[in-house]
Scaffold this active site. Structure first.
Site, short mmCIF file in Angstrom:
data_model
loop_
_atom_site.label_atom_id
_atom_site.label_comp_id
_atom_site.label_asym_id
_atom_site.label_seq_id
_atom_site.Cartn_x
_atom_site.Cartn_y
_atom_site.Cartn_z
CD GLU A 12 -8.94 4.65 -1.54
OE1 GLU A 12 -9.86 4.33 -0.78
OE2 GLU A 12 -7.98 5.37 -1.17
CG HIS A 57 -9.02 -1.29 4.20
ND1 HIS A 57 -8.87 -1.26 2.83
CD2 HIS A 57 -8.56 -0.11 4.65
CE1 HIS A 57 -8.35 -0.11 2.48
NE2 HIS A 57 -8.14 0.62 3.56
CG ASP A 58 -11.38 2.13 3.43
OD1 ASP A 58 -10.89 2.06 4.57
OD2 ASP A 58 -10.75 2.57 2.44
CG ASP A 90 -2.29 0.43 1.01
OD1 ASP A 90 -2.44 1.50 0.40
OD2 ASP A 90 -3.22 -0.26 1.44
CG ASP A 106 -4.49 5.51 1.03
OD1 ASP A 106 -5.37 4.69 1.29
OD2 ASP A 106 -4.39 6.61 1.60
C1 GLC Z 1 -7.92 5.37 1.93
C2 GLC Z 1 -7.80 4.09 2.76
C3 GLC Z 1 -8.43 4.33 4.08
C4 GLC Z 1 -7.71 5.44 4.78
C5 GLC Z 1 -7.66 6.71 3.90
C6 GLC Z 1 -6.64 7.67 4.42
O1 GLC Z 1 -9.22 5.68 1.63
O2 GLC Z 1 -8.37 3.02 2.07
O3 GLC Z 1 -8.45 3.18 4.89
O4 GLC Z 1 -8.36 5.76 5.97
O5 GLC Z 1 -7.28 6.41 2.59
O6 GLC Z 1 -5.36 7.15 4.24
#
Ligand code: GLC
Length: 566
Positions: free
Chosen positions: A268, A339-340, A115, A215
């Site tokens: 993402e 995970h979100d 990540d 991320d």
């Molecule tokens: C992304 C991750 C999340 C995190 C956010 C800030 O959305 O998937 O889990 O809280 O970024 O890093």
């Protein structure tokens, strides 16, 4: 329940007319290390715990592991606040442990993507510490803005609730954080920042990893001048900190670091529309993007945290969104959880049809075009948890958003958002992995950092692996089928019955190889009356033992999911 007729699969011929890439043919498995497997009894999952499970991953048949952050971090956001990009978090082990994990994965032909969290660092990162002291080149590493301590520079809101600005007494200025105050945003306008990130990326690539999940990557470029945001938007200011004017340029610069390495990059992009995805992928950019429109099918226009509107969704709308992704994105990324996100089986399935719902979702995930991502626990149908109060919540986003809803008067107490939290919280995905029916699901020998879901006595890996008809074997069979069939990876996608409110049915075609997938996504039986012009279809995988051999005119039971070759 699982029926897999392996005699019916054929060796795929090695075609030459396909743009083959390993990451197009791969099935990826996402690990949230804190909640996967604790090897040293401190209640927190760790890297040796993952290494203990590499044979498990190999048995399941996955090709890639996406490891959520394992770097040094004070855990304001469970590792997404990194204080040292080149060190491993103590709770998770050592760099030697990480190297062993990589070696053990590679020994089984499983690749590893890490990540990459570079929109922000932790406040504890030495860059931020030096920046707040205005030391040398670090002075402009973050977004610092003048102002008096009682008045933030503008009305931007953090994605985690509250203002996106925090006043730093030491420097006497405000800093920007789109997420938690412990996650200051890096200033990508500064070429030194970009160079430092590129160096760090190269350092990890040289250690032999196979790529990165990037991320929150759509937030790198902020609009110039920090203007105010639309006060009526669900998150005020996001229009100024998503897909900013220099994003494409920054991504190309970053992509140059991957040249010469055989990697997968997946960004993402929470706010990318379907038609924006291809602008950010390609030769001089990322390989793929997580596009989230289908994950908004059950939320209203005010986003996922609207206590008035959540949890209702229409199958025709989900089909429309997935079909758009299939048809318009060059190479989609396939996922229903991470995970979100809440657990897919709780969100899109039905409690009374748990196994059928879980296997139906698996069938869709593993028979669409794109690179599929399985999030840990999906292969055993792990479900959402029940949280009775904010004290039981770990996730800073859930806490921040609920506190905002209460402060804004949208609700008066936790009681009024309990159902929303129990539907939506990111914590549902973060309860520990359920390995067997012994105490704490054998995730740890001690008190787990986060409560295990009470249903672990039934939903656990050991129980499911002792039953060859289980959800686990259904995943294994679908992964194996996908590995054998080019048409399921590269084939064209054609939606049937777009407006039908029970069936999700589609064809995948590659030259003369054709699959038909029929999913009855409902708790009621339904008759399949599409004319598929095939009389000799063969059932390849189904989640009922006696599913119809030829679908036309046949009745499909609740959540029945069948893959046909025709
Ligand atoms: C992304 C991750 C999340 C995190 C956010 C800030 O959305 O998937 O889990 O809280 O970024 O890093």
């Amino acid at each position: 329940m699982t029926q897999y007729n392996s005699q019916l699969t054929t060796e795929s011929t090695q075609r030459t007319d396909i743009d083959r890439q390993w990451w197009k043919e791969a099935v990826t498995y996402q690990i949230y290390p804190r909640s996967f497997n604790d090897s040293d009894g401190d209640g927190v999952g760790d890297i040796p715990g993952i290494t203990e499970k590499v044979d498990y991953l190999d048995d399941l048949g996955v090709d890639v592991v996406w490891l959520c952050p394992v770097y040094e971090s004070p855990n304001a956001d469970n590792g997404y606040d990194i204080s040292d990009y080149r060190a491993i978090m103590d709770e998770f082990g050592t760099m030697a442990d990480w190297e062993e994990l990589l070696a053990e994965l590679h020994a089984r032909d499983i690749r590893l993507i890490m990540d990459l969290v570079v929109n922000h660092t932790s406040k504890q990162h030495e860059w931020f510490q030096q920046s707040r002291r205005r030391e040398g080149e670090f002075e402009d590493y973050y977004h610092w803005v003048d102002g008096t301590p009682d008045e933030p520079p503008n009305n931007w809101e953090s994605i985690f609730g509250g203002p996106a600005w925090t006043y730093d007494e030491e420097r006497g200025q405000w800093y920007l954080h789109l997420f938690d105050p412990g996650q200051p945003d890096l200033n990508w306008r500064n070429p030194d920042v970009r160079e430092a990130i590129t160096d760090m990326v190269t350092w990890w690539l040289e250690k032999g990893i196979d790529g990165f999940r990037l991320d929150a990557i759509d937030h790198l470029s902020k609009s110039d001048g920090y203007p105010s945001g639309d006060p009526d938007a669900p998150i005020v200011g996001i229009e100024h900190f998503s897909h900013g004017p220099h994003l494409r340029e920054y991504l190309s610069e970053l992509a140059a670091a991957f040249e010469g390495y055989d990697t997968l990059t997946v960004g993402e992009m929470g706010g990318a529309d379907i038609d924006q995805v291809d602008d950010y992928t390609g030769e001089d950019s990322l390989d793929t993007i997580f596009q989230f429109e289908h994950m908004g099918v059950d939320t209203g226009p005010d986003g996922p945290w609207d206590p008035e509107q959540f949890g209702e969704w229409e199958l025709s709308e989900l089909k429309k969104l997935i079909s758009q992704q299939q048809n318009e994105i060059d190479w989609p990324t396939l996922f229903f959880g991470n995970h979100d996100q809440p657990r897919p089986v709780s969100r899109f399935g039905e409690e009374g049809c748990h196994a059928e719902s879980a296997t139906l979702i698996a069938t869709l995930l593993l028979t669409l075009q794109g690179t599929p991502y399985i999030y840990q626990g999906e292969e055993i149908g792990m479900t959402n948890n029940e949280f009775d109060g904010l004290a039981e919540i770990d996730d800073p986003m859930t806490v921040g958003v609920v506190e905002d809803l209460i402060a804004d008067g949208a609700v008066n107490s936790y009681e009024e958002v309990r159902d929303l939290v129990n539907y939506q919280s990111r914590d549902h995905a973060r309860t520990p992995m359920q390995w067997n029916e012994s105490e704490n699901a054998n995730f740890t020998d001690e008190d787990p950092w986060f409560d295990v879901n009470d249903n672990y006595d039934e939903i656990n890996v050991e129980a499911l692996r002792s039953d060859t008809d289980s959800i686990w074997y259904h995943y294994q069979d679908l992964i194996e089928l996908r590995h054998e069939e080019d048409a399921l990876v590269y084939g064209d996608y054609e939606l049937l019955l777009p407006d039908h409110d029970q069936f999700y049915a589609y064809k995948r075609t590659l030259d003369d190889e054709r699959f038909l997938i029929v999913l009855n996504w409902s708790g009621e039986s339904a008759t399949f009356d599409a004319d598929i012009q095939a009389t000799d279809s063969e059932k390849v995988i189904s989640n009922y033992s006696d599913s119809p051999t030829i679908p036309s005119g046949e009745t499909f039971r609740p959540y029945e999911a069948v893959v046909y070759r025709c």
